[in-house]
Design a protein around this motif. Structure first.
Motif, PDB file in Angstrom:
ATOM      1  N   THR A  35     -25.740 -38.459  58.883  1.00 50.88           N
ATOM      2  CA  THR A  35     -24.458 -38.252  58.218  1.00 50.88           C
ATOM      3  C   THR A  35     -24.161 -39.372  57.228  1.00 50.88           C
ATOM      4  O   THR A  35     -23.682 -39.119  56.113  1.00 50.88           O
ATOM      5  CB  THR A  35     -23.327 -38.160  59.252  1.00 50.88           C
ATOM      6  OG1 THR A  35     -23.613 -37.112  60.182  1.00 50.88           O
ATOM      7  CG2 THR A  35     -21.994 -37.875  58.581  1.00 50.88           C
TER       8      THR A  35
ATOM      9  N   ALA B 130     -17.694 -39.481  56.609  1.00 49.47           N
ATOM     10  CA  ALA B 130     -18.776 -39.427  57.596  1.00 49.47           C
ATOM     11  C   ALA B 130     -18.226 -39.200  59.004  1.00 49.47           C
ATOM     12  O   ALA B 130     -18.743 -38.370  59.759  1.00 49.47           O
ATOM     13  CB  ALA B 130     -19.600 -40.715  57.543  1.00 49.47           C
TER      14      ALA B 130
ATOM     15  N   VAL C 264     -19.367 -35.906  61.247  1.00 49.64           N
ATOM     16  CA  VAL C 264     -20.540 -36.263  62.046  1.00 49.64           C
ATOM     17  C   VAL C 264     -20.794 -35.274  63.180  1.00 49.64           C
ATOM     18  O   VAL C 264     -21.930 -35.079  63.607  1.00 49.64           O
ATOM     19  CB  VAL C 264     -20.396 -37.709  62.596  1.00 49.64           C
ATOM     20  CG1 VAL C 264     -19.257 -37.799  63.616  1.00 49.64           C
ATOM     21  CG2 VAL C 264     -21.705 -38.198  63.193  1.00 49.64           C
TER      22      VAL C 264
END
Length: 293
Positions: free
Chosen positions: A108, A136, A140
């Motif tokens: 990610t 992120a 994720v």
């Protein structure tokens, strides 16, 4: 297929309505922009859908099981943690299987452009890097629904373009609802638009539907100089609006045709540099809905 159904969503603080009976549906795999003036209820709406705020009235029906990703406008981090440590923590909290946490966190971070900074402390990150790290942690765990509050507000034009491209690549598997005031970027990727004003949903629909409701096609002429544009304007052939060296002529039943405009430009030394047909932009619609003159 509908993924999220909002009915009569309302939030009040001390008797003041921040969100007032808002209803809409998000279809799976779509991207929707939530726009409106400051204080219109965008962040409150996103926070209720994310489960961070309890609604005062109304209902939120989530037709999925894989969770929600949320990026607040001002994401907060632990400055002593590395990007990898923080993203791993987010993955664990979001229910990622333990044996997949590190691999998914690294993948990610690379996806959002932080692959070279995974071991750097978040306290050293620039605003743009922090925004990427916020994205992120929001994706994720591969959520079905992604909620973003001003996801590109801290980025320069290059960074905005990169993040918008990332979001486009997510659309195939993720439904996205995000608030934004950068309307040119939004116009490129949204399927649906929701306008909030004073807590009320005052306009909504697909981008094409909303544009059709506010359609004001016009011919835009760009002249070599302001003087050339002023000379053309002073001939007062039709209703027109000039800004420096640009003249807009509205196209309507009572106005000129494109052929008439082209014919007039061909009649002499006009100093014309370019001409094209333009339709109403999302920014122009925003100003009308918001009541800005």
């Amino acid at each position: 297929m509908s993924l999220l159904t909002i009915e009569g969503l309302t939030k009040s603080y001390n008797g003041v309505l921040a969100v007032d009976r808002v209803s809409f549906v998000l279809e799976e795999g779509t991207s929707t922009a939530l726009i409106g003036p400051n204080g219109s209820g965008k962040t409150t709406t996103l926070s209720m859908i994310a489960g961070l705020l309890k609604e005062s009235e109304g209902s939120i029906q989530r037709d999925f099981q894989s969770g929600i990703g949320f990026l607040p406008q001002y994401p907060q981090f632990f400055p002593w943690m590395s990007a990898l440590e923080f993203t791993e923590m987010a993955a664990q909290i979001s229910g990622v299987e333990a044996k997949k946490v590190r691999q998914q966190a690294i993948r990610t971070l690379e996806f959002v452009g932080l692959g070279s900074a995974i071991n750097k402390k978040t306290g050293t990150f620039s605003g743009g890097m922090r925004q990427r790290l916020g994205l992120a942690q929001a994706i994720v765990h591969q959520p079905k629904l992604l909620l973003l509050d001003e996801p590109v507000s801290a980025l320069d034009p290059t960074g905005r373009r990169e993040i918008m491209n990332l979001l486009k690549s997510l659309q195939q598997d993720t439904t996205i609802l995000y608030s934004t005031h950068i309307l040119n970027d939004a116009e490129e990727m949204i399927d649906q638009v929701l306008f909030l004003k004073e807590g009320k949903l005052v306009e909504h629909g697909s981008l094409a539907e909303v544009k059709n409701r506010y359609a004001e096609p016009k011919i835009r002429m760009r002249f070599d100089t302001e003087q050339a544009a002023a000379l053309f304007e002073n001939r007062q052939l039709w209703q027109m609006h000039r800004h420096k060296n640009i003249i807009d002529v509205p196209l309507s039943e009572t106005g000129p045709t494109i052929q008439q405009i082209l014919g007039e430009l061909a009649n002499g030394e006009s100093g014309i540099a370019g001409i094209d047909r333009q339709n109403v932009s999302l920014e122009e619609i925003f100003l009308k809905v918001a009541g800005v003159k």
